[in-house]
Design a protein around this motif. Structure first.
Motif, short mmCIF file in Angstrom:
data_model
loop_
_atom_site.label_atom_id
_atom_site.label_comp_id
_atom_site.label_asym_id
_atom_site.label_seq_id
_atom_site.Cartn_x
_atom_site.Cartn_y
_atom_site.Cartn_z
N ALA A 178 1.91 14.54 -8.91
CA ALA A 178 3.09 15.54 -9.08
C ALA A 178 3.39 15.72 -10.58
N GLU A 179 3.37 14.63 -11.34
CA GLU A 179 3.68 14.93 -12.60
C GLU A 179 2.62 15.57 -13.46
N PHE A 180 1.43 15.16 -13.01
CA PHE A 180 0.19 15.85 -13.71
C PHE A 180 -0.02 17.30 -13.48
N VAL A 181 0.29 17.50 -12.02
CA VAL A 181 0.29 19.05 -11.69
C VAL A 181 1.40 19.92 -12.49
N ILE A 222 1.07 6.85 -6.93
CA ILE A 222 0.05 7.79 -6.99
C ILE A 222 0.42 9.11 -6.86
N ALA A 223 1.08 9.49 -5.67
CA ALA A 223 1.53 10.66 -5.29
C ALA A 223 2.51 11.20 -6.49
N VAL A 269 0.67 -1.22 0.03
CA VAL A 269 -0.12 0.23 -0.20
C VAL A 269 0.86 1.30 -0.05
N MET A 270 1.95 1.15 1.00
CA MET A 270 2.99 2.40 0.61
C MET A 270 3.56 2.75 -0.52
#
Length: 198
Positions: free
Chosen positions: A195-198, A190-191, A183-184
């Motif tokens: 960050a790449e999308f933003v 996902i994080a 999960v980590m």
């Protein structure tokens, strides 16, 4: 007259700790440094103890004779040793691996990197080692008891199997840690994508 409490203020004793993140990180680092040393010492003790058990003359025979397994008090032949020594070595190896991975995890947290790929991999690895040690604990006793009695008379051969709560707890803890590590790792992916999308 008592001033009204703002609606945004929390008066619950169970309110989340709003401690300074930098201070909390330093506290985690101090505890992790101590636990890192303990895990290294534990891995060293297990390694040296395992080597002594397998290498020192008579040490392995003494351990088997006091194990309580059927046929253990009758001595160990060469064929039995060929099976039992690797079996014990594998058991010890996974305990050492779990301690080394724990030391690696605490070394990462000691440096202040709490949620990282290295930490996630270490947590999952520790869990996997615990699951394997639980499985080995279940299969080792019947294999060892069979090996120690396979050259006996027809009615003296036996297979001993023992299950207890410690094995189940170890397996459950290992499975839980493995899932937490996965999960980590998924959360980090996902994080990173966000960050790449933003």
């Amino acid at each position: 007259m008592t001033e009204p409490v703002p609606a945004t203020a929390s008066i619950s004793p169970y309110a989340p700790d709003r401690e300074d993140p930098a201070r909390l990180r330093r506290r985690i680092g101090r505890w992790s440094a101590v636990l890192h040393v303990f895990c290294l010492l534990g891995a060293l003790v297990f390694t040296l103890g395992g080597l002594a058990l397998l290498v020192l003359p008579g040490a392995f025979d003494w351990a088997v004779e006091h194990s309580g397994l059927p046929g253990a008090t009758e001595g160990i032949g060469f064929e039995e040793r060929l099976v039992l020594v690797p079996l014990v070595a594998v058991n010890i190896g996974f305990y050492v691996a779990a301690l080394w991975l724990s030391a690696r995890l605490f070394s990462v947290w000691r440096d202040g990197d709490v949620f990282t790929e290295a930490a996630a991999s270490a947590v999952a690895g520790i869990g996997l080692c615990l699951v394997v040690t639980a499985v080995l604990a279940v299969v080792t006793q019947p294999i060892a008891s069979f090996v120690l009695t396979w050259d006996g008379a027809e009615g003296q051969r036996s297979i001993s199997l023992a299950l207890d709560g410690k094995m189940a707890l170890s397996a459950l803890t290992g499975a839980l840690l493995t899932v937490i590590g996965l999960v980590m790792r998924a959360g980090l992916i996902i994080a990173q994508e966000n960050a790449e999308f933003v």
